[in-house]
Design a protein around this motif. Structure first.
Motif, PDB file in Angstrom:
ATOM      1  N   ASN A  58      95.329  35.582  32.296  1.00 30.66           N
ATOM      2  CA  ASN A  58      96.627  36.035  31.792  1.00 30.66           C
ATOM      3  C   ASN A  58      97.431  34.890  31.174  1.00 30.66           C
ATOM      4  O   ASN A  58      98.183  35.095  30.216  1.00 30.66           O
ATOM      5  CB  ASN A  58      97.426  36.687  32.923  1.00 30.66           C
ATOM      6  CG  ASN A  58      96.852  38.024  33.339  1.00 30.66           C
ATOM      7  OD1 ASN A  58      96.230  38.724  32.529  1.00 30.66           O
ATOM      8  ND2 ASN A  58      97.031  38.387  34.597  1.00 30.66           N
ATOM      9  N   TYR A  59      97.238  33.700  31.721  1.00 31.39           N
ATOM     10  CA  TYR A  59      97.914  32.524  31.166  1.00 31.39           C
ATOM     11  C   TYR A  59      97.455  32.301  29.730  1.00 31.39           C
ATOM     12  O   TYR A  59      98.276  32.110  28.826  1.00 31.39           O
ATOM     13  CB  TYR A  59      97.602  31.300  32.018  1.00 31.39           C
ATOM     14  CG  TYR A  59      98.319  30.042  31.591  1.00 31.39           C
ATOM     15  CD1 TYR A  59      99.623  29.789  31.999  1.00 31.39           C
ATOM     16  CD2 TYR A  59      97.692  29.102  30.780  1.00 31.39           C
ATOM     17  CE1 TYR A  59     100.294  28.639  31.608  1.00 31.39           C
ATOM     18  CE2 TYR A  59      98.341  27.944  30.381  1.00 31.39           C
ATOM     19  CZ  TYR A  59      99.646  27.713  30.806  1.00 31.39           C
ATOM     20  OH  TYR A  59     100.302  26.579  30.400  1.00 31.39           O
ATOM     21  N   ASP A  60      96.146  32.345  29.510  1.00 30.75           N
ATOM     22  CA  ASP A  60      95.616  32.150  28.158  1.00 30.75           C
ATOM     23  C   ASP A  60      96.068  33.262  27.217  1.00 30.75           C
ATOM     24  O   ASP A  60      96.465  33.008  26.074  1.00 30.75           O
ATOM     25  CB  ASP A  60      94.085  32.089  28.202  1.00 30.75           C
ATOM     26  CG  ASP A  60      93.567  30.791  28.796  1.00 30.75           C
ATOM     27  OD1 ASP A  60      94.391  29.945  29.194  1.00 30.75           O
ATOM     28  OD2 ASP A  60      92.339  30.621  28.876  1.00 30.75           O
ATOM     29  N   ILE A  61      96.008  34.492  27.689  1.00 33.77           N
ATOM     30  CA  ILE A  61      96.392  35.634  26.865  1.00 33.77           C
ATOM     31  C   ILE A  61      97.869  35.558  26.471  1.00 33.77           C
ATOM     32  O   ILE A  61      98.260  35.994  25.383  1.00 33.77           O
ATOM     33  CB  ILE A  61      96.095  36.955  27.610  1.00 33.77           C
ATOM     34  CG1 ILE A  61      94.569  37.156  27.723  1.00 33.77           C
ATOM     35  CG2 ILE A  61      96.729  38.146  26.906  1.00 33.77           C
ATOM     36  CD1 ILE A  61      94.162  38.355  28.564  1.00 33.77           C
ATOM     37  N   SER A  62      98.689  34.982  27.335  1.00 28.18           N
ATOM     38  CA  SER A  62     100.133  34.931  27.080  1.00 28.18           C
ATOM     39  C   SER A  62     100.479  34.128  25.827  1.00 28.18           C
ATOM     40  O   SER A  62     101.580  34.265  25.280  1.00 28.18           O
ATOM     41  CB  SER A  62     100.863  34.335  28.293  1.00 28.18           C
ATOM     42  OG  SER A  62     100.612  32.938  28.404  1.00 28.18           O
ATOM     43  N   PHE A  63      99.551  33.295  25.358  1.00 22.65           N
ATOM     44  CA  PHE A  63      99.810  32.479  24.176  1.00 22.65           C
ATOM     45  C   PHE A  63      99.405  33.181  22.879  1.00 22.65           C
ATOM     46  O   PHE A  63      99.623  32.649  21.789  1.00 22.65           O
ATOM     47  CB  PHE A  63      99.083  31.131  24.277  1.00 22.65           C
ATOM     48  CG  PHE A  63      99.662  30.220  25.314  1.00 22.65           C
ATOM     49  CD1 PHE A  63     100.761  29.425  25.020  1.00 22.65           C
ATOM     50  CD2 PHE A  63      99.130  30.179  26.591  1.00 22.65           C
ATOM     51  CE1 PHE A  63     101.304  28.585  25.980  1.00 22.65           C
ATOM     52  CE2 PHE A  63      99.660  29.344  27.561  1.00 22.65           C
ATOM     53  CZ  PHE A  63     100.758  28.555  27.251  1.00 22.65           C
ATOM     54  N   LYS A  64      98.821  34.359  22.981  1.00 21.61           N
ATOM     55  CA  LYS A  64      98.429  35.106  21.793  1.00 21.61           C
ATOM     56  C   LYS A  64      99.638  35.772  21.155  1.00 21.61           C
ATOM     57  O   LYS A  64     100.454  36.390  21.841  1.00 21.61           O
ATOM     58  CB  LYS A  64      97.411  36.191  22.161  1.00 21.61           C
ATOM     59  CG  LYS A  64      96.060  35.682  22.618  1.00 21.61           C
ATOM     60  CD  LYS A  64      95.104  36.840  22.827  1.00 21.61           C
ATOM     61  CE  LYS A  64      93.717  36.373  23.228  1.00 21.61           C
ATOM     62  NZ  LYS A  64      92.752  37.495  23.331  1.00 21.61           N
ATOM     63  N   GLY A 184      96.631  21.179  32.312  1.00 20.85           N
ATOM     64  CA  GLY A 184      96.191  22.452  31.762  1.00 20.85           C
ATOM     65  C   GLY A 184      94.938  23.003  32.405  1.00 20.85           C
ATOM     66  O   GLY A 184      94.738  24.219  32.465  1.00 20.85           O
ATOM     67  N   ASP A 185      94.072  22.115  32.915  1.00 16.93           N
ATOM     68  CA  ASP A 185      92.816  22.585  33.505  1.00 16.93           C
ATOM     69  C   ASP A 185      93.025  23.310  34.827  1.00 16.93           C
ATOM     70  O   ASP A 185      92.102  23.928  35.350  1.00 16.93           O
ATOM     71  CB  ASP A 185      91.817  21.432  33.680  1.00 16.93           C
ATOM     72  CG  ASP A 185      92.446  20.186  34.271  1.00 16.93           C
ATOM     73  OD1 ASP A 185      93.573  20.273  34.780  1.00 16.93           O
ATOM     74  OD2 ASP A 185      91.798  19.126  34.232  1.00 16.93           O
ATOM     75  N   THR A 186      94.220  23.255  35.390  1.00 14.18           N
ATOM     76  CA  THR A 186      94.503  24.017  36.613  1.00 14.18           C
ATOM     77  C   THR A 186      95.192  25.342  36.296  1.00 14.18           C
ATOM     78  O   THR A 186      95.347  26.182  37.188  1.00 14.18           O
ATOM     79  CB  THR A 186      95.400  23.215  37.573  1.00 14.18           C
ATOM     80  OG1 THR A 186      96.686  23.008  36.958  1.00 14.18           O
ATOM     81  CG2 THR A 186      94.773  21.873  37.916  1.00 14.18           C
ATOM     82  N   GLN A 187      95.605  25.531  35.038  1.00 13.49           N
ATOM     83  CA  GLN A 187      96.339  26.735  34.659  1.00 13.49           C
ATOM     84  C   GLN A 187      95.586  27.640  33.708  1.00 13.49           C
ATOM     85  O   GLN A 187      95.710  28.867  33.772  1.00 13.49           O
ATOM     86  CB  GLN A 187      97.669  26.339  34.000  1.00 13.49           C
ATOM     87  CG  GLN A 187      98.556  25.461  34.862  1.00 13.49           C
ATOM     88  CD  GLN A 187      99.835  25.085  34.133  1.00 13.49           C
ATOM     89  OE1 GLN A 187     100.725  25.915  33.959  1.00 13.49           O
ATOM     90  NE2 GLN A 187      99.909  23.838  33.684  1.00 13.49           N
ATOM     91  N   SER A 188      94.815  27.047  32.815  1.00 15.52           N
ATOM     92  CA  SER A 188      94.146  27.786  31.748  1.00 15.52           C
ATOM     93  C   SER A 188      92.644  27.877  31.997  1.00 15.52           C
ATOM     94  O   SER A 188      91.992  26.874  32.289  1.00 15.52           O
ATOM     95  CB  SER A 188      94.399  27.074  30.411  1.00 15.52           C
ATOM     96  OG  SER A 188      93.451  27.464  29.438  1.00 15.52           O
TER      97      SER A 188
END
Length: 254
Positions: A58-64, A184-188
């Motif tokens: 969801n973190y990655d998707i939130s940047f779309k 970022g590697d702990t979030q994405s």
């Protein structure tokens, strides 16, 4: 009454609470209490793993900006060592199969898990790229600029151009929407995947260098300034893969 051995075998086959497991909670036998406590702990760990996995997705998707946007995660391995290259990777996922669950910052995983996940990432990534920046570039441009250049080349080498870049603590000179993310590697998920590809690639490179320079124990220390590595430097001097602009090597070769 079921034997403790029988209960243990059955619990291995049960992945969700049911009437039988609920009844076990009231079994007063000490052996059963330990079994059900262990099983409940495993269930909670699995739930936590699933929750963390969904959070990363969801973190990655939130940047779309748009649903079909492609998000690339970029990370590096090897900025701090005294020897060897810095390695960067970029990863794009189109889908998120269950096999990706458990992917995390490469430093939080064992070597075996990293190696296993590296194969899974390569299998399921829509596109991935790995770039190896040699020692000569690190010494010529400094580690920060060499890493930035390597990350840039990793992105350019992707077979599909991403719409969004998530970069671990870096901003790249590319005309693509991007976000520099601390830790970022702990979030994405994408950045964590990139960290795994970079780390496993670099570790394998250092294992090969260990065969050439066995005195430095590169297979174990990966070129970092451990006590055994520093002792070898004092005894044997610097090799061709040591970073000449890093201390104590810089002082040694004056």
């Amino acid at each position: 009454m079921e034997t403790i051995k029988s209960i243990a075998l059955q619990l291995k086959q049960v992945s969700h609470p049911n009437e039988w497991t609920n009844n076990l909670i009231h079994d007063n036998r000490e052996g059963v209490k330990k079994l059900i406590a262990s099983w409940q702990k495993q269930q909670q760990q699995q739930k936590d793993l699933q929750s963390a996995h969904l959070e990363k997705i969801n973190y990655d998707i939130s940047f779309k900006q748009y649903k079909l946007d492609l998000v690339a995660g970029i990370d590096e391995a090897g900025r701090g060592p005294l020897a060897g290259p810095v390695v960067t990777a970029a990863v794009i996922f189109g889908e998120y199969p269950i096999e990706l669950m458990g992917i995390n910052d490469s430093k939080q995983l064992s070597r075996l898990k990293r190696d296993n996940y590296a194969e899974i990432i390569k299998k399921h990534a829509l596109s991935y790229s790995i770039h190896i920046q040699p020692v000569e570039q690190i010494d010529e441009h400094n580690i920060y600029q060499a890493t930035k250049a390597s990350m840039t080349l990793a992105v350019k080498s992707l077979s599909i151009e991403p719409d969004v870049l998530l970069v671990d603590a870096m901003t790249l000179p590319l005309p693509i929407t991007q976000h520099s993310i601390i830790k970022g590697d702990t979030q994405s998920l994408a950045i964590a995947a990139a960290s795994i590809l970079a780390k496993t690639t670099r570790d394998n490179i250092m294992i090969e260098f260990d065969k050439i320079y066995p005195e430095y124990n590169f297979a174990k220390n990966a070129g970092y300034g451990t006590s055994d590595h520093l002792d070898a430097l004092k005894q044997y001097g610097a090799t061709n893969i040591h970073r000449k602009t890093f201390e104590p090597i810089k002082t040694m070769i004056r």
